[in-house]
Write a protein that holds these residues in place. Structure first.
Motif, PDB file in Angstrom:
ATOM      1  N   LEU A 101       0.834  -1.212   0.000  1.00  0.00           N
ATOM      2  CA  LEU A 101       0.000   0.000   0.000  1.00  0.00           C
ATOM      3  C   LEU A 101       0.865   1.257   0.000  1.00  0.00           C
ATOM      4  O   LEU A 101       0.473   2.298  -0.528  1.00  0.00           O
ATOM      5  CB  LEU A 101      -0.928  -0.016   1.220  1.00  0.00           C
ATOM      6  N   GLY A 102       2.061   1.147   0.579  1.00  0.00           N
ATOM      7  CA  GLY A 102       2.950   2.299   0.670  1.00  0.00           C
ATOM      8  C   GLY A 102       3.335   2.889  -0.667  1.00  0.00           C
ATOM      9  O   GLY A 102       3.601   4.092  -0.777  1.00  0.00           O
ATOM     10  N   THR A 103       3.361   2.075  -1.721  1.00  0.00           N
ATOM     11  CA  THR A 103       3.762   2.587  -3.042  1.00  0.00           C
ATOM     12  C   THR A 103       2.770   3.619  -3.579  1.00  0.00           C
ATOM     13  O   THR A 103       3.127   4.436  -4.429  1.00  0.00           O
ATOM     14  CB  THR A 103       3.864   1.447  -4.063  1.00  0.00           C
ATOM     15  N   TRP A 104       1.538   3.601  -3.091  1.00  0.00           N
ATOM     16  CA  TRP A 104       0.513   4.526  -3.576  1.00  0.00           C
ATOM     17  C   TRP A 104       0.855   5.978  -3.231  1.00  0.00           C
ATOM     18  O   TRP A 104       0.311   6.895  -3.840  1.00  0.00           O
ATOM     19  CB  TRP A 104      -0.841   4.186  -2.967  1.00  0.00           C
ATOM     20  N   GLY A 105       1.734   6.176  -2.260  1.00  0.00           N
ATOM     21  CA  GLY A 105       2.068   7.534  -1.860  1.00  0.00           C
ATOM     22  C   GLY A 105       3.492   7.940  -2.188  1.00  0.00           C
ATOM     23  O   GLY A 105       3.943   9.003  -1.764  1.00  0.00           O
ATOM     24  N   LEU A 106       4.219   7.114  -2.932  1.00  0.00           N
ATOM     25  CA  LEU A 106       5.608   7.430  -3.259  1.00  0.00           C
ATOM     26  C   LEU A 106       5.675   8.213  -4.571  1.00  0.00           C
ATOM     27  O   LEU A 106       5.208   7.732  -5.599  1.00  0.00           O
ATOM     28  CB  LEU A 106       6.434   6.149  -3.385  1.00  0.00           C
ATOM     29  N   PRO A 107       6.276   9.396  -4.565  1.00  0.00           N
ATOM     30  CA  PRO A 107       6.301  10.239  -5.775  1.00  0.00           C
ATOM     31  C   PRO A 107       6.925   9.564  -6.985  1.00  0.00           C
ATOM     32  O   PRO A 107       6.442   9.728  -8.105  1.00  0.00           O
ATOM     33  CB  PRO A 107       7.142  11.446  -5.330  1.00  0.00           C
ATOM     34  N   GLN A 108       8.004   8.795  -6.781  1.00  0.00           N
ATOM     35  CA  GLN A 108       8.683   8.174  -7.921  1.00  0.00           C
ATOM     36  C   GLN A 108       7.852   7.051  -8.529  1.00  0.00           C
ATOM     37  O   GLN A 108       8.037   6.695  -9.704  1.00  0.00           O
ATOM     38  CB  GLN A 108      10.062   7.648  -7.509  1.00  0.00           C
ATOM     39  N   MET A 109       6.912   6.474  -7.764  1.00  0.00           N
ATOM     40  CA  MET A 109       6.050   5.419  -8.291  1.00  0.00           C
ATOM     41  C   MET A 109       4.835   6.008  -9.001  1.00  0.00           C
ATOM     42  O   MET A 109       4.532   5.662 -10.143  1.00  0.00           O
ATOM     43  CB  MET A 109       5.591   4.501  -7.149  1.00  0.00           C
ATOM     44  N   VAL A 110       4.147   6.913  -8.333  1.00  0.00           N
ATOM     45  CA  VAL A 110       2.953   7.532  -8.914  1.00  0.00           C
ATOM     46  C   VAL A 110       3.313   8.315 -10.174  1.00  0.00           C
ATOM     47  O   VAL A 110       2.519   8.402 -11.120  1.00  0.00           O
ATOM     48  CB  VAL A 110       2.278   8.455  -7.875  1.00  0.00           C
ATOM     49  N   GLY A 111       4.527   8.857 -10.217  1.00  0.00           N
ATOM     50  CA  GLY A 111       4.968   9.630 -11.378  1.00  0.00           C
ATOM     51  C   GLY A 111       4.945   8.845 -12.674  1.00  0.00           C
ATOM     52  O   GLY A 111       4.871   9.428 -13.766  1.00  0.00           O
TER      53      GLY A 111
END
Length: 522
Positions: A249-259
């Protein structure tokens, strides 16, 4: 040694060549940061996956959690696939792409600034991103040290410097498109490498069933159940759930992932990318954690106590043939360099466009922004490399703990505000601000506790702040409740023009249609 060096030279040569070939696509800010928003499903899906899974996971997490949970650690990889990839693409993919293009935002902080019409939110988000991405980036280098020492007996700092320089070259020259193409190549290496390594490692203990049988004979320090390391949920199911939630779930808030969703070309590409990314995660993440689950067959408790969890996976691989060790090195380098390039782009772009851009009174020219972007790519890599070398040589406690809380801090601060910003018109500036503060303060408290500067008492607080994994999950889940409550109580801080922003999701398009005659009409 000749095989290893040859493969490394080919590996590095390809990436430099890709950076040079992609230089034309990086002449504008939009091209450098987002590839012109014209990146296809395969490149985007592999870029997402390779940014997700780095040396931190292959060497650090796979070893640590494989030791703690046995083959039940495979659930972490499956959680990464279905929550961190499938659900993330399904829930965030289309809305992120449509809304960010409508607002003209290139980064997550810029999204916050434009979605909530707040320059302060943009500057705050960019500062949070830069501060907490640096230790996260530095932690990538740590996973390489033991592998290179095992294979080449090379000083750790030399490895860090070479990797940093090569990554800087292809990112500075080719920008996002070079990163995406290299991520695709690196992803293919990771897919082939992880399968080959699993088969080779299990073969040392009589194959899959022989390895499971051997693992079932090892007693647990935390459970009295026989064969618990070969069981369905392992010795600590609750702790396993916490790890799954933070890493998925943490990846949903990571800028480099959402980007990655900002840059994908169209809606059809998002659908294809969802499937590709999920399959990639099942193989790579599932394979890494499954492999780590057999770590106790190759290490003793005394070894781990002395050398730490990062020694577990290298010990498992030390007995492999040279050609497989070379493949492992390329695999880990691929995972690390892809994640490093993604983090570097995310941090340098937000510092240039959002933080410095937000403080400027006059808007900068395209050329000025491009020059600054490239300068900050170099600066960010240099700072991260220095931190990694200092941490490895001096074992500075503060740096180690800061690395541990960076993921939780970023996700705790950004996940809820970003998700509600995409889906709910009534989320307010006050709600987003509260989400930022809550996530960061929670993880700062965790840092102070980890450094033994602060203590907490009571069963609830002791559970929440048991370690950075527990507090990171608490920050994310609690923020999902806090942000809407504060938003409902502070309706006056809702930005103007929200209805027009959300119109981008449901625009009506009129097309001319030809009349088709039916059999009856004929």
């Amino acid at each position: 040694m000749a095989i290893k060096l040859t493969m490394l030279i080919i590996f590095f040569g390809i990436f430099i060549m890709v950076g040079y070939m992609c230089r034309k696509s990086s002449k504008s800010v939009n091209g450098f940061v987002l590839g012109g928003r014209n990146v296809g499903p395969w490149l985007t899906a592999f870029a997402y996956g390779t940014s997700y899974f780095s040396a931190v996971i292959f060497v650090g997490y796979a070893g640590q959690f494989g030791w703690s949970f046995g083959i039940a650690s495979t659930w972490i990889g499956l959680g990464n696939a279905f929550i961190g990839s499938l659900l993330a693409w399904s829930i965030l993919g289309r809305r992120t792409r449509v809304m960010t293009q409508h607002l003209g935002s290139k980064t997550m902080p810029e999204f916050f600034g434009q979605r909530f019409k707040s320059k302060n939110l943009k500057i705050a988000a960019s500062a949070i991103t830069f501060i907490f991405l640096i230790p996260y980036t530095a932690s990538l280098f740590n996973g390489l040290s033991r592998l290179f020492k095992m294979a080449f007996n090379v000083e750790y700092s030399y490895c860090v410097i070479v990797m940093a320089v090569l990554t800087a070259i292809y990112v500075i020259v080719g920008g996002y498109m070079a990163t995406a193409v290299n991520d695709f190549i690196q992803g293919l290496i990771m897919l082939v490498g992880i399968v080959a390594v699993i088969l080779a490692v299990l073969g040392q203990n009589g194959g899959l069933m022989g390895s499971i049988a051997a693992l079932s004979n090892i007693p647990s320090e935390t459970s009295n159940v026989n064969g618990v390391f070969a069981s369905f949920l392992g010795p600590e199911p609750m702790y396993l759930l916490i790890v799954v939630l933070l890493t998925s779930l943490g990846t949903w808030g990571l800028p480099q992932m959402v980007g990655k969703f900002y840059a994908i070309t169209n809606e059809e590409a998002i659908k294809k990318g969802t499937v590709i990314s999920t399959i990639f995660a099942i193989v790579v993440a599932g394979g890494c954690y499954f492999l780590g689950g057999f770590g106790r067959l190759f290490n003793t408790q005394a070894q781990v106590d002395i050398e730490g969890f990062d020694s577990i996976v290298p010990s498992m691989l030390s007995g492999l043939p040279d050609i497989l060790i070379a493949i492992v090195l390329i695999l880990v380098l691929s995972a690390s360099m892809s994640t490093l390039s993604s983090l570097v782009l995310a941090s340098s772009s937000t510092l240039t466009l959002d933080f410095i851009g937000g403080l400027r009174k006059k808007e900068a020219t395209e050329k000025s922004n491009m020059n600054l972007l490239r300068v900050f790519v170099a600066i960010f890599i240099v700072i991260s490399a220095i931190i990694a070398i200092v941490q490895a040589t001096s074992k500075v406690t503060f740096i180690a703990q800061l690395m541990g809380i960076s993921w939780g801090a970023l996700s705790g601060a950004f996940l809820a505000p970003f998700l509600y910003g995409l889906y709910w018109k009534k989320v307010t500036k006050a709600g987003v601000t509260t989400g930022f503060i809550f996530g960061i303060v929670t993880m700062i408290i965790q840092l102070l506790i980890s450094l033994k500067i602060l203590t907490v008492s009571g069963p609830i607080l002791e559970t929440i702040f048991k370690n950075s994994l527990y507090s990171g999950v608490f920050a994310m889940l609690a923020s999902l409740i806090i942000v809407p409550i504060v938003s409902l109580l502070t309706g006056k801080t809702t930005p103007d023009g929200v209805d027009e922003m959300f119109d981008c999701y449901g625009q009506t398009v009129r097309v001319h249609a030809r009349t088709s005659l039916t059999d009856e009409e004929e």
